[in-house]
Design a protein around this motif. Structure first.
Motif, PDB file in Angstrom:
ATOM      1  N   THR A  80       0.819  -1.214   0.000  1.00 27.79           N
ATOM      2  CA  THR A  80       0.000   0.000   0.000  1.00 27.79           C
ATOM      3  C   THR A  80       0.851   1.262   0.000  1.00 27.79           C
ATOM      4  O   THR A  80       0.335   2.353  -0.211  1.00 27.79           O
ATOM      5  N   LYS A 124       2.944   3.618  -1.728  1.00 26.29           N
ATOM      6  CA  LYS A 124       3.232   3.952  -3.122  1.00 26.29           C
ATOM      7  C   LYS A 124       4.694   4.327  -3.331  1.00 26.29           C
ATOM      8  O   LYS A 124       5.225   4.173  -4.436  1.00 26.29           O
ATOM      9  N   GLU A 155       7.052   2.961  -6.289  1.00 28.75           N
ATOM     10  CA  GLU A 155       7.786   3.883  -7.152  1.00 28.75           C
ATOM     11  C   GLU A 155       9.279   3.554  -7.143  1.00 28.75           C
ATOM     12  O   GLU A 155       9.950   3.599  -8.185  1.00 28.75           O
ATOM     13  N   TYR A 202       1.385   0.942 -10.109  1.00 28.11           N
ATOM     14  CA  TYR A 202       1.316   2.266  -9.473  1.00 28.11           C
ATOM     15  C   TYR A 202       0.197   3.087 -10.100  1.00 28.11           C
ATOM     16  O   TYR A 202      -0.622   3.685  -9.411  1.00 28.11           O
ATOM     17  N   GLU A 222      -3.329   1.165  -9.499  1.00 26.41           N
ATOM     18  CA  GLU A 222      -3.765   1.201  -8.106  1.00 26.41           C
ATOM     19  C   GLU A 222      -4.283   2.587  -7.740  1.00 26.41           C
ATOM     20  O   GLU A 222      -5.265   2.731  -7.029  1.00 26.41           O
ATOM     21  N   SER A 223      -3.641   3.620  -8.267  1.00 27.58           N
ATOM     22  CA  SER A 223      -4.100   4.981  -7.996  1.00 27.58           C
ATOM     23  C   SER A 223      -5.491   5.193  -8.578  1.00 27.58           C
ATOM     24  O   SER A 223      -6.377   5.759  -7.936  1.00 27.58           O
TER      25      SER A 223
END
Length: 266
Positions: free
Chosen positions: A99, A101, A105, A125, A128-129
Motif C-alpha cells: 500500500t 506507493k 515507485e 502504481y 492502483e491509484s
C-alpha cells in the motif's frame, strides 16, 4: 520428530495441524506435506512475517508460497520478494499487498529489479491509484457506481471493451480491483459476463477477504444473465461450494431454480 504417524488419514493430519502452535513446525508442514489441504492449513496458522518468508524461500509448491505472501504485512519484506523472486504470480500477489506507493515507485526506478517486475511496478502504481479513486467514488455514491456512465468510464479508462476488463482483472488480488469488476458486471453484455467470470475465480482465493469481496460483488447482481454465468462455473469443483453460497444470497427465482431442491445445485 515427525508430526505425523504412518497411517494417519487426512482428517487426522488436519486435526494435528489445527492443534499445532509451534510456528517453526507449521513452516515445516507447509513446506513438506504432500496434501494441499494440509499445506494450506499449516501456512494459514503462521503469523510471523519472518516465518512466512521462510515458507516462500523453502517451499516447492506455489500454492503455499502464494498464501504466505498474502499473509505478510511488512511492506519491506514484500518488496524484497519482488526483488528476489522471478515467479510473476508471486510477484503479483506482493504488489497487491503493498500500500506504500513510495515503495512501488522505488521498485519502478530500481534498475537492479527484474525488468518484468519493474514494468509491473509502473503499471500497478498507475492502476492502483485509479482504482483507489474509483473505489472511493463508489463508496461515496453507491447508486452512481451502477450508472451506465460510471461503468463506461471504468472500462474506457482501461482501454475499453474486453481489453479493459482484462486489464483490471490482472489486479484481482486487490479488493479494489474486485469492486471494479463488480461495477463492470452491472453493465451486462460481453464485458459484464467476463467480469463475472473473473469474480467467480475470486471465489477460489485462499485469502478470506478477497473471497468475501468477490462473493459480495456477485451477490449484488441478480439478473438472470448473472445466474446463468454462475451456473456455468458450477462445473469447476473448487467453485461449486462458493457459487452455491452466492446463489443462496442472490435468492431470486432463477437462483433458487439453479440450486434445486434442498439447496443443492443440479
Amino acid at each position: 520428530m515427525s508430526l505425523f504417524e504412518e497411517g494417519d488419514g487426512l482428517r487426522t493430519r488436519l486435526d494435528k495441524v489445527e492443534n499445532l502452535k509451534d510456528e517453526s513446525r507449521l513452516v515445516e508442514v507447509a513446506c513438506t506435506a504432500p496434501e494441499a489441504q494440509v499445506r494450506l492449513l499449516a501456512v494459514s496458522r503462521v503469523n510471523a512475517d519472518e516465518m512466512l518468508m521462510d515458507i516462500i524461500k523453502k517451499a516447492e509448491e506455489l500454492d503455499v508460497r502464494l498464501v504466505a505472501a498474502e499473509r505478510i504485512s511488512s511492506q519491506q519484506l514484500l518488496a524484497r520478494i519482488i526483488r528476489d523472486k522471478e515467479n510473476l504470480e508471486l510477484i503479483g500477489v506482493c504488489f497487491s499487498r503493498i500500500t506504500d506507493k513510495q515503495i512501488i515507485e522505488e521498485l519502478a526506478h530500481d534498475t537492479d529489479v527484474n525488468p518484468v517486475a519493474r514494468r509491473m511496478a509502473v503499471e500497478y502504481y498507475a492502476d492502483e491509484s485509479y482504482l483507489a479513486d474509483a473505489s472511493r467514488a463508489a463508496v461515496a455514491v453507491e447508486d452512481a457506481r451502477k450508472s451506465p456512465e460510471a461503468v463506461h468510464a471504468f472500462v474506457e479508462a482501461y482501454g475499453g471493451g474486453i481489453a479493459g476488463v482484462r486489464a483490471i482483472a490482472r489486479f484481482r488480488r486487490s479488493e479494489k480491483a474486485l469492486r471494479a469488476l463488480g461495477t463492470i458486471a452491472c453493465r451486462g453484455g460481453e464485458e459484464g459476463g467476463l467480469a463475472i467470470e473473473y469474480l467467480c475465480q475470486g471465489l477460489a482465493s485462499p485469502n478470506p477477504s478477497l473471497k468475501e469481496c468477490a462473493a459480495s460483488e456477485l451477490a449484488n447482481l441478480s439478473s438472470p444473465e448473472t445466474v446463468a454465468c454462475l451456473v456455468r462455473s458450477l462445473d469447476k469443483p473448487d467453485l461449486r461450494g462458493p457459487i452455491r453460497d452466492v446463489l443462496r444470497r442472490i435468492d431470486t427465482p432463477e437462483a433458487r431454480a439453479a440450486l434445486g431442491q434442498n439447496g443443492r445445485a443440479r
